[in-house]
Design an enzyme around this catalytic site. Structure first.
Site, short mmCIF file in Angstrom:
data_model
loop_
_atom_site.label_atom_id
_atom_site.label_comp_id
_atom_site.label_asym_id
_atom_site.label_seq_id
_atom_site.Cartn_x
_atom_site.Cartn_y
_atom_site.Cartn_z
CE1 TYR A 83 -3.76 31.41 -32.73
CE2 TYR A 83 -4.55 33.61 -32.18
CZ TYR A 83 -3.62 32.79 -32.78
OH TYR A 83 -2.54 33.33 -33.43
CB CYS A 84 -4.40 27.11 -27.88
SG CYS A 84 -5.83 26.03 -27.63
CG HIS A 85 -2.63 22.83 -32.35
ND1 HIS A 85 -1.94 21.66 -32.25
CD2 HIS A 85 -2.93 22.95 -33.66
CE1 HIS A 85 -1.83 21.10 -33.44
NE2 HIS A 85 -2.43 21.86 -34.32
#
Length: 120
Positions: A77-79
């Site tokens: 995951y990221c932003h």
């Protein structure tokens, strides 16, 4: 949910935040890895329980360190979900098939799963 319930990697690159939440026990016991590909300054703002940091800027090195075997399922995951899609593409192109991006990233997690996770 168990890692065996994750979608076929040939047909899906993403899972929903609710799927990741349902994998909490598997993540806690190391049966599925949760990798945050944001940068260190973002990691200091917020992170998901059980996540390990592998910034996209150093992803090749960090992924090799974090992933003990190419068959261990992992969620990246990221932003907002764009960098994590690139990380999934990279992993899959290097032989790590069971990996997915969390759609919408940590922002979607904060919106749909846990509003106490700070937004930025």
């Amino acid at each position: 949910m168990t890692p065996e319930d994750l979608p076929d990697p040939d047909t899906s690159m993403e899972v929903l935040p609710g799927d990741v939440a349902a994998l909490a026990e598997a993540i806690e016991h190391g049966k599925c890895l949760l990798i945050d590909c944001r940068e260190d300054d973002e990691w200091r703002i917020n992170r998901l329980p059980g996540a390990r940091l592998a910034p996209l800027s150093a992803f090749a090195t960090e992924a090799a360190r974090l992933l003990p075997a190419p068959d261990i399922p992992c969620i990246i995951y990221c932003h907002h979900g764009m960098r994590s899609l690139r990380a999934v593409e990279w992993l899959r192109s290097h032989g790590h098939r069971p990996c997915w991006s969390m759609a919408g990233g940590i922002h979607a997690w904060s919106e749909t799963i846990d509003p106490s996770v700070p937004k930025y």
